[in-house]
Design a protein around this motif. Sequence first.
Motif, short mmCIF file in Angstrom:
data_model
loop_
_atom_site.label_atom_id
_atom_site.label_comp_id
_atom_site.label_asym_id
_atom_site.label_seq_id
_atom_site.Cartn_x
_atom_site.Cartn_y
_atom_site.Cartn_z
N ALA A 132 0.66 -1.27 -0.21
CA ALA A 132 -0.07 0.04 0.01
C ALA A 132 1.01 1.19 -0.05
N PRO A 133 0.57 2.16 -0.97
CA PRO A 133 1.09 3.48 -0.80
C PRO A 133 0.60 4.40 0.07
N VAL A 134 -0.51 3.99 0.73
CA VAL A 134 -1.22 5.19 1.55
C VAL A 134 -1.37 4.31 3.03
N ALA A 135 -1.64 5.14 4.12
CA ALA A 135 -1.52 4.77 5.11
C ALA A 135 -2.95 4.22 5.67
N PRO A 142 -9.40 8.77 6.89
CA PRO A 142 -8.65 9.93 7.86
C PRO A 142 -7.57 8.86 8.51
N VAL A 143 -6.37 9.43 8.35
CA VAL A 143 -5.01 8.73 9.02
C VAL A 143 -4.75 9.23 10.39
N VAL A 144 -4.78 8.15 11.12
CA VAL A 144 -4.16 8.37 12.52
C VAL A 144 -2.93 8.01 12.71
N SER A 145 -1.95 9.11 12.71
CA SER A 145 -0.49 9.00 12.78
C SER A 145 0.06 9.48 13.98
N THR A 149 -2.25 2.95 15.60
CA THR A 149 -1.99 4.13 14.53
C THR A 149 -2.05 3.56 13.28
N ASN A 150 -1.92 4.28 12.16
CA ASN A 150 -1.68 3.84 10.89
C ASN A 150 -0.25 3.72 10.56
N LYS A 151 0.43 2.80 11.42
CA LYS A 151 1.79 2.82 11.23
C LYS A 151 1.93 1.24 11.17
N PRO A 152 3.11 0.73 10.60
CA PRO A 152 3.34 -0.89 10.71
C PRO A 152 3.22 -1.09 12.25
N PRO A 153 3.05 -2.51 12.68
CA PRO A 153 2.99 -2.91 13.84
C PRO A 153 4.30 -2.82 14.58
N ILE A 154 4.29 -2.62 15.81
CA ILE A 154 5.43 -2.36 16.61
C ILE A 154 5.94 -3.74 17.23
N LEU A 155 7.11 -4.07 17.11
CA LEU A 155 7.70 -5.37 17.07
C LEU A 155 8.74 -5.32 18.32
N PRO A 156 9.04 -6.33 18.93
CA PRO A 156 9.91 -6.48 20.00
C PRO A 156 11.38 -6.05 19.31
N PRO A 171 11.14 8.92 10.82
CA PRO A 171 9.97 9.84 11.19
C PRO A 171 8.72 9.54 10.37
N PHE A 172 7.58 10.01 10.63
CA PHE A 172 6.49 9.96 9.84
C PHE A 172 5.72 11.04 9.75
N ASP A 173 5.31 11.38 8.59
CA ASP A 173 4.67 12.67 8.35
C ASP A 173 3.23 12.53 8.94
N ASP A 174 2.34 13.59 8.63
CA ASP A 174 1.06 13.77 9.11
C ASP A 174 0.06 12.63 8.43
N GLU A 175 0.45 12.08 7.39
CA GLU A 175 -0.21 11.20 6.63
C GLU A 175 0.28 9.72 6.84
#
Lengths: 785, 172
Positions: free
Chosen positions: A49-52, A136-139, A355-362, A692-696
């Motif tokens: 996916a190119p969008v979050a 709407p993106v949750v960043s 949030t709309n980011k990759p899952p956080i991993l150990p 870093p992640f931007d607002d999108e």
Amino acid sequence: MTGAPPDTQAKGIGARLARKEDARFLSGRGEFVADIRRPGMLDVAFVRAPVAHARIVDIEKPEGWESLVYTMADMAEVKPIVAASKLPGFQKSEQYPLAKDKVRFVGEMVAMCVAPSRARAEDLAEQVFVDYEDLPVVSDMHAAANGTAEGKLHEHWDSNVFLETQVDNKAGIADDVVSVRRQLSTSRQCQVPLEGRGVVCWWDHRLNRLEMTSAAQMPHINRTGLAECLGLDEGQVRVVSPDVGGGFGYKGILLPEEICCAWLAMKLDRPIRWIEDRNEHLSANANCREHAYDISVHVERSGRLAGIDCDAIVDSGAYSSYPFSACLEAAQIGSILPGPYKMDSYSCHTRSAATNKPPILPYRGVARTGVCFALEVMLDIAARELGIEPFELRERSLVGPDDMPYTNITNKLFDSGDYIACMHRAVEALDWSGWRARQAETNGRKRIGLGLATFCEQGAHGTSVYHGWGIPMVPGYEQCNARVTTDGILELQIGAHSHGQSMETTMAQVANTVLGIDPEQVRIMHGDTGGSPYSTGTWGSRNAVMSGGAVAAACEKLADRVRRLASHLMDVAADDLIFENGGVVSGDRSRSMTLADIAHTWYRAPQLLPDDVDPAGLGLVAGYKMRPDMGTFSYATHACAVEVDTVTGAVKLLDYAICEDGGVLLNPMVVEGQLLGGLAQGIGTALYEEIPFDDEAQPLASTLADYMVPGAAEMPHLTIEHMETPSPFSTFGQKGIGEGGAIAPPAAITNAVNDALGGLGAEIHSVPISPERVIAALEAAHESD
Amino acid sequence: MSAHLEFPESHTVTFRLHVNGEEREVSAEPRTHLADVLREHCGLTATHLGCEQGVCGACTVEIDGVPQRSCLQSATRFEGREIRTLEAFENDPLGAALRRAFSEEHALQCGYCTPGMLITARDIVQRLPQADEARIREELAGNLCRCTGYRGIVRAIQRVLETYPHESSDGR
Ligand code: FES
Ligand code: FES
């Protein structure tokens, strides 16, 4: 050879034995997953996916090549990854291996393309058109946690929070305490083992099972998860983890890619390969560490810590990963934030935000790197407020040697050690007072600062620690299969996996200690569910204790068997036999037999055996569990001196010292190696590494050119001091210590930078301490003047 | 039965490479970089890939005696060049000295960066016999290791610099 260690014979635990695994890697003969070829093998590439955050309206496969492209609709029988926690209130996510209906982060897989090479599969992927309808993106994790985000990750949830926890051990504290409160944070990071993940899998028609070779830390757990998602019996799946190029937590996760490849191998009946590239690794998969703290510490005028209140949020990303779940970090913050200290009062509220980011991993250290940063930075701020040295505050607050074993405010049972002495040794090793003198002379553009950080690290967590958490994995007995071969070689199968930890060497050293056998005569086999006992694998600094305990238990049981056989064959009382040099000797040294002689008799001259011989022979399985099974607590203090350029914002590490206590060390060389590697990663966390992640929620670092990993020149001069306080609860007194190096550097370095900036009224509250953050802190101080 | 699959056509070219003293004829797509040709077409898997972008150094090989990334250029551009991968240094005395020093100094953990490190280390020892610790660290800037923290690697190179060619005659 010059410079040989004094006792060149010592090969058991405690010896600095060179590694058995080195030869193959030094000659380029390691076998990593990307080195494996199968006849007819095909490569896959994924459409990501190119969008979050977006609804998938339509997926258009390239015309004429539809049979080479697969979407979730083609994999209808495959179940989503669900890693739930039984902690009350946990909201479950369903992660389909290929996105179904909508995508929830940039890089999430939407379609899979297959071709004879990766490049050609990528050509196909470029021709897949996906029509997205933006959502709407949750960043921002704060907005997610506080319910102010416009978007919603999972429609059936009632918030964007996986789990909320509250620890409340609040008690009265004196009125005249000094209380300091700050907002602190650690950035989203990436584990970056030099080898990424990778899979080669195929269906084995002879054994009627799926064969999966995967770069994995926990092959049995991967097998369990794979079987669940694919609807297979676990017996129909074999997972082999070959040589693995570093893991650091990232390879302890069931990946959607593994499920996709397995499904496709079965569907096409062809070997399928996927090798993660660095772009996939950085921008879609290997995310970790993003914490935010609102923390207050209360310290008495004497410097004694009285209490902590904290509200922590972890940005857990879009899905709960298997098996550790989305609350791995945040729920642990609640229980480990008090660190190695005594206090009267403690409260901690945590939220795992979706949030709309990759899952956080150990990642090495897991939540500890974050909590150590939060607490230790606060303690130094408090010490500055009180006008005392940071070690003075700590010596009044650390758990003392006479308190051991000590149950802390969150019911952790610390096993042993002298935390205070350890801290002082690190302070001395750095030459703290010498640096203070130099600091006093430098008041210009470049400022010197000193910092330290102390922590204790729970490792080898046992059943009682994990079962209450209710995730898909509970460690039980760690087991070892042992057998002596016809020619006297000791074969040990363990369920854990070694991907740099040197277990082929250290486990052979354990066998040497129990059986006197030369480590060269010991063959460690690991990372194969086809033969080894079930294990939760390699995570949580557990294998020196758990696999070490299992190997010792198996060797001891084997010693009994060998003793009984030898007693008959040598006509010596069993309890008069001593194990040494790969055999047994009678107490008066008049008679001896090698293990090879005894094995030969068992396998090839059974006519010599007594009638009542134990028919189980020279093969067995044994298990080990710590009692009590809270785990071991290694500990360390890191101290450092930095120079901060107040014009450019550059931070230079001038010197670094570590004093650590890992109990009885199986191999000090290996332990130092773990410490050094962890330190490099910790320095990366402190100074350089950030996605870093931007607002999108677009990731802004997706190559190693913009995600900076420390190189050789970034490492400071280092002094290491060891203490060896045995744990009363483990087999040899050893403790888990594999992660420690990565825990304290962000805290110690931030403290040093804040010490340097203190005179200017500036303070750093976030890592990595980039030049921009230093300049921003200086500007903020200037404005508030 | 394996599924019968057809794939979009691909355009390959045939070219000759001189690898580890052998002449190899390779058929590959022109876009294939050298590391992929070495690994996928020549069966030489000591050369590793960590970034395919010229940053990590895991893919370092020797081209006409000089270390070079193998992930950055099409393999076709190496026609007529002398390519040597780690596999070529099996019987090389300096290679042996480095291997011994790497093991003694614990300069490797997972072993993934090791082939690239050894090629770079060999170059440092030959080119900079006077290199001190700082210089060695600077020279290693193009090779990342995520496991060791570099101390063992730096010390191993220092050790070989101090003893080589002194010790080279005693082989492995
Ligand atoms: S793979 Fe070539 S530099 Fe990283
Ligand atoms: S030893 Fe693992 S990357 Fe260097």
